[in-house]
Design an enzyme around this catalytic site. Structure first.
Site, PDB file in Angstrom:
ATOM      1  N   ILE A  90       0.860  -1.189   0.000  1.00  0.00           N
ATOM      2  CA  ILE A  90       0.000   0.000   0.000  1.00  0.00           C
ATOM      3  C   ILE A  90       0.898   1.243   0.000  1.00  0.00           C
ATOM      4  O   ILE A  90       1.741   1.393   0.891  1.00  0.00           O
ATOM      5  CB  ILE A  90      -0.897   0.024   1.265  1.00  0.00           C
ATOM      6  CG1 ILE A  90      -1.741  -1.253   1.367  1.00  0.00           C
ATOM      7  CG2 ILE A  90      -1.784   1.265   1.268  1.00  0.00           C
ATOM      8  CD1 ILE A  90      -2.794  -1.405   0.323  1.00  0.00           C
ATOM      9  N   HIS A 106      -5.138 -10.951   8.179  1.00  0.00           N
ATOM     10  CA  HIS A 106      -3.943 -11.774   7.955  1.00  0.00           C
ATOM     11  C   HIS A 106      -4.184 -13.185   8.506  1.00  0.00           C
ATOM     12  O   HIS A 106      -4.690 -13.336   9.622  1.00  0.00           O
ATOM     13  CB  HIS A 106      -2.726 -11.134   8.638  1.00  0.00           C
ATOM     14  CG  HIS A 106      -1.468 -11.834   8.280  1.00  0.00           C
ATOM     15  ND1 HIS A 106      -0.805 -11.623   7.093  1.00  0.00           N
ATOM     16  CD2 HIS A 106      -0.777 -12.804   8.936  1.00  0.00           C
ATOM     17  CE1 HIS A 106       0.254 -12.415   7.034  1.00  0.00           C
ATOM     18  NE2 HIS A 106       0.297 -13.134   8.137  1.00  0.00           N
TER      19      HIS A 106
END
Ligand code: GAR
Length: 190
Positions: A90, A106
């Site tokens: 990102i 995650h």
């Protein structure tokens, strides 16, 4: 009252993106504005479109451009970004703009098995190789450091010595499908 608008970023199959879309379909306070993918042929784009959600594809070059993504999100009045199996870095402009308003999922109990290259089945394979007796999922804020933002919630599953990667993947998927949307809604509305 205007609904809180979320953008979902995803790179692959999109089981979590689809689950989020379904979860927020009739939500009085939150709506999914669009799904973005860096992969033109990602299944998530077709699934999102089929569910009536705007599905956008941008190249790896475009999604590495922070100004481009900030503009896109600003034009679409995005309040929160949810990463659901998104595998690109990102850009820091986007992280700055969405500080404490960008959430990642995650498939391990961070800080274990996080960092670059740790995604999907790579994570499960490393967990099994180390003969861990548990694994799980982490939902966390995104900051500049890979998989190191503040943890919002974690959920565990037990592992047995016989578990294969497929078994672990199934256990992780179960946790993701069960908890991710509720936790996202909770943090957005808190
Ligand atoms: C999920 O298991 C998610 O936790 C993982 O990718 C999978 C995407 O599945 N994310 C990461 O590994 C991020 N580092 P999906 O495309 O079916 O939602």
């Amino acid at each position: 009252m205007n609904k809180i608008r979320i953008a979902i970023f995803a790179s692959g199959t999109g089981s979590n993106a689809v689950n989020l879309i379904r979860f927020f379909e009739n939500d009085p306070a939150v709506e999914v504005a669009f799904v973005l993918s860096n992969k033109e042929d990602a299944k998530v784009l077709k699934s999102s479109k089929d569910m009536g959600v705007t599905a956008l594809h941008f190249s790896n070059q475009q999604v590495a451009d922070g100004t481009f993504l900030v503009d896109l999100c600003t034009k679409n009045s995005i309040d929160w970004i949810v990463l659901a199996g998104y595998l690109r870095l990102i850009p820091s402009e986007l992280i700055q703009t969405f500080k404490q308003k960008m959430v990642n999922l995650h498939p391990s109990l961070l800080p274990m098995y996080g960092g670059e290259g740790m995604h999907g089945r790579n994570v499960h394979s490393a967990v099994l190789k180390n003969k861990e007796n548990k694994s799980g999922i982490t939902i966390h804020f995104v900051n500049e450091e890979f998989d190191k933002g503040e943890v919002i919630a974690q959920f565990h599953c037990a592992l047995s010595p016989q578990d294969t990667i497929d078994d672990l993947e199934r256990k992780i998927k179960y946790l993701e499908q069960t908890y991710f949307p509720t936790v996202v809604r909770g943090v957005i509305l808190s």
